[in-house]
Motif scaffolding. Structure first.
Motif, PDB file in Angstrom:
ATOM      1  N   GLN A   1       3.697 -11.366  -5.083  1.00 23.38           N
ATOM      2  CA  GLN A   1       3.303 -10.604  -3.904  1.00 23.38           C
ATOM      3  C   GLN A   1       4.282 -10.820  -2.757  1.00 23.38           C
ATOM      4  OE1 GLN A   1      -0.789 -10.951  -2.798  1.00 23.38           O
ATOM      5  NE2 GLN A   1      -1.554 -10.475  -4.833  1.00 23.38           N
ATOM      6  N   ASP A   2       5.494 -10.292  -2.931  1.00 22.43           N
ATOM      7  CA  ASP A   2       6.455 -10.300  -1.844  1.00 22.43           C
ATOM      8  C   ASP A   2       6.177  -9.109  -0.938  1.00 22.43           C
ATOM      9  OD1 ASP A   2       7.276  -8.409  -3.771  1.00 22.43           O
ATOM     10  OD2 ASP A   2       9.295  -8.414  -2.929  1.00 22.43           O
TER      11      ASP A   2
ATOM     12  N   ALA B   1      -1.820  -8.497   4.956  1.00 21.02           N
ATOM     13  CA  ALA B   1      -1.198  -8.398   3.638  1.00 21.02           C
ATOM     14  C   ALA B   1       0.316  -8.236   3.757  1.00 21.02           C
ATOM     15  CB  ALA B   1      -1.801  -7.227   2.864  1.00 21.02           C
ATOM     16  N   VAL B   2       0.765  -7.396   4.683  1.00 19.66           N
ATOM     17  CA  VAL B   2       2.205  -7.178   4.861  1.00 19.66           C
ATOM     18  C   VAL B   2       2.875  -8.432   5.379  1.00 19.66           C
ATOM     19  CG1 VAL B   2       3.918  -5.853   6.150  1.00 19.66           C
ATOM     20  CG2 VAL B   2       1.944  -4.693   5.158  1.00 19.66           C
TER      21      VAL B   2
ATOM     22  N   ASP C   1       1.882 -11.546   5.038  1.00 14.97           N
ATOM     23  CA  ASP C   1       1.909 -12.558   3.966  1.00 14.97           C
ATOM     24  C   ASP C   1       3.044 -12.271   2.987  1.00 14.97           C
ATOM     25  OD1 ASP C   1      -0.213 -13.868   5.078  1.00 14.97           O
ATOM     26  OD2 ASP C   1      -1.724 -12.994   3.749  1.00 14.97           O
ATOM     27  N   GLY C   2       3.234 -11.004   2.641  1.00  9.58           N
ATOM     28  CA  GLY C   2       4.346 -10.651   1.764  1.00  9.58           C
ATOM     29  C   GLY C   2       5.690 -10.935   2.406  1.00  9.58           C
TER      30      GLY C   2
ATOM     31  N   SER D   1       8.873  -7.960  -7.709  1.00  8.26           N
ATOM     32  CA  SER D   1       7.614  -7.217  -7.758  1.00  8.26           C
ATOM     33  C   SER D   1       7.264  -6.799  -9.183  1.00  8.26           C
ATOM     34  CB  SER D   1       7.708  -5.981  -6.852  1.00  8.26           C
ATOM     35  OG  SER D   1       8.760  -5.134  -7.284  1.00  8.26           O
TER      36      SER D   1
ATOM     37  N   TYR E   1       5.852  -5.711  -2.981  1.00  6.71           N
ATOM     38  CA  TYR E   1       4.661  -5.653  -3.810  1.00  6.71           C
ATOM     39  C   TYR E   1       3.400  -5.545  -2.948  1.00  6.71           C
ATOM     40  CZ  TYR E   1       1.526  -6.669  -7.729  1.00  6.71           C
ATOM     41  OH  TYR E   1       0.541  -6.595  -8.697  1.00  6.71           O
ATOM     42  N   SER E   2       3.443  -6.155  -1.760  1.00  5.08           N
ATOM     43  CA  SER E   2       2.284  -6.078  -0.867  1.00  5.08           C
ATOM     44  C   SER E   2       2.044  -4.654  -0.394  1.00  5.08           C
ATOM     45  CB  SER E   2       2.483  -7.007   0.330  1.00  5.08           C
ATOM     46  OG  SER E   2       2.590  -8.362  -0.091  1.00  5.08           O
TER      47      SER E   2
END
Length: 321
Positions: free
Chosen positions: A251-252, A78-79, A81-82, A246, A255-256
C-alpha cells in the motif's frame, strides 16, 4: 643645410563640411554600444509562452479533471499513509542500496580477481533483469526454497524458517528494490572513484597512509562531486519506481489511490492526487540535491554558484538601481 631645414611640417587637419577643422580621433566621444536585436528569439519565446498558457488553461478549466475531488482526497488518511510508506521505502532502498553498492564498487576495484569477478557478475545479473521480474521472483521465492536454514556450510542446520512466513509483500519489495538499486549504485560509486586523479592516491601512499584511510579521507570526498548528481537522479528515480510495488499489493501512494478509485470510479482525479504528490516530493528532493552539490563543489571552483535566493536578491537590486 641646417638641422631645422630637415623637419617636415605636419599637414593641417582636414576641414569638416561646415569649414571648421574636424576634431581629432582621440578627442571624439565614444559611440554608444547598442545590443544586437534577436527578433527570432523573442518570437520563439512568445510562441512558447502562448503554448504554455494554452496547456495550463486546458488543464485548469477542463471539468473532467474534477479538481474539487482532487482537493477532497488530497490529504485523506489513506493517501497520506501511502505517501509515508513510499517515502520510507525510498529512503531505506537508497540507504541500503548505496551501502551494498559501495562495497561492490570497492570489490570491483580490488586487486583480488575472485572478488572482482564476483562483484562484476552481481552487477551484470541485476542490471540485466527488469525490476518487475525481480520483484515477482522474490515474491515467489518460496517455490524454490520452501525453507531457509542457518548452520554449518554443507552440514547440519541449527535454525530453519519457512519462507512463506518470512517473505511478505513489504519485505519482498524492500529486498527486490535494494538489490536492484545496489547494482546501479556500485557503478555510480566506481565511476566517482575513477574520476579522482590517480596522483592523489599516489601522493597519499607516499606519505605512508593506509589504503582504507586514503579511500575514506582523500578519494571519496573528491569523488562525491561526481557521485552526487547521479545519486540524486537515482533517488528521484527510486521514488517514482516504488510505484511498481503496487503489483505486490504493497500500500504505497499509487496503490492507496487505486484502492480509492476502485471503490468510487473516479480514476482521473485520484491519479492526479498521486501525480501532484510525486511532483511535490520530487521538487523537494531536487532542491536538496542542488545544495548538496553546492556543498561538495567547495574547493573545486573559485566561487560557488549563487543560490536561488541570492539570484533573486541580485535581480531585485538590479531592478531598483
Amino acid at each position: 643645410m641646417s638641422a631645422s631645414s630637415d623637419v617636415v611640417p605636419l599637414p593641417p587637419p582636414p576641414s569638416a563640411p561646415s569649414g571648421r577643422p574636424a576634431a581629432r580621433v582621440d578627442e571624439e566621444a565614444p559611440d554608444r554600444i547598442v545590443p544586437r536585436r534577436h527578433p527570432g528569439r523573442l518570437l520563439s519565446a512568445a510562441v512558447a509562452l502562448l503554448v504554455f498558457a494554452m496547456v495550463v488553461n486546458s488543464v485548469v478549466r477542463n471539468p473532467h479533471f474534477q479538481w474539487h475531488v482532487v482537493g477532497q482526497y488530497f490529504t485523506t488518511r489513506a493517501v497520506l499513509d501511502g505517501l509515508v510508506l513510499t517515502l520510507w521505502l525510498t529512503a531505506a532502498v537508497m540507504a541500503l542500496g548505496f551501502l551494498i553498492g559501495t562495497l561492490l564498487a570497492v570489490l570491483r576495484l580490488s586487486a583480488n580477481p575472485v572478488l572482482r569477478t564476483l562483484s562484476w557478475g552481481y552487477v551484470w545479473i541485476f542490471r540485466s533483469t527488469p525490476i518487475l521480474v525481480q520483484l515477482l521472483f522474490w515474491f515467489n521465492i518460496g517455490a524454490l526454497y520452501p525453507r531457509l536454514g542457518l548452520g554449518i556450510p554443507f552440514g547440519p542446520e541449527f535454525v530453519t524458517v519457512k519462507t512463506v512466513n518470512l517473505f511478505g509483500a513489504g519485505l519482498t519489495a524492500l529486498i527486490g528494490l535494494t538489490l536492484h538499486e545496489s547494482a546501479y549504485a556500485a557503478e555510480v560509486v566506481r565511476g566517482g572513484i575513477l574520476s579522482v586523479d590517480a596522483g592523489q592516491s599516489e601522493a597519499a601512499a607516499a606519505l605512508g597512509l593506509s589504503r582504507w584511510r586514503v579511500l575514506r579521507r582523500i578519494v571519496v570526498p573528491q569523488a562525491m562531486r561526481s557521485i552526487v548528481p547521479t545519486a540524486g537522479n537515482m533517488l528521484i528515480g527510486t521514488l517514482k519506481g516504488t510505484s511498481i510495488v503496487s503489483v505486490l499489493a504493497v500500500q504505497d501512494l499509487l496503490y492507496s489511490v487505486q484502492l480509492v478509485y476502485n471503490r468510487t470510479y473516479q480514476i482521473i482525479p485520484l491519479l492526479m492526487v498521486a501525480t501532484i504528490w510525486y511532483i511535490i516530493v520530487t521538487s523537494v528532493l531536487s532542491f536538496g540535491q542542488y545544495y548538496v552539490e553546492r556543498y561538495y563543489a567547495r574547493g573545486a571552483q573559485r566561487a560557488l554558484p549563487p543560490t536561488p535566493l541570492q539570484r533573486l536578491r541580485a535581480a531585485v537590486a538590479r531592478s531598483a538601481a
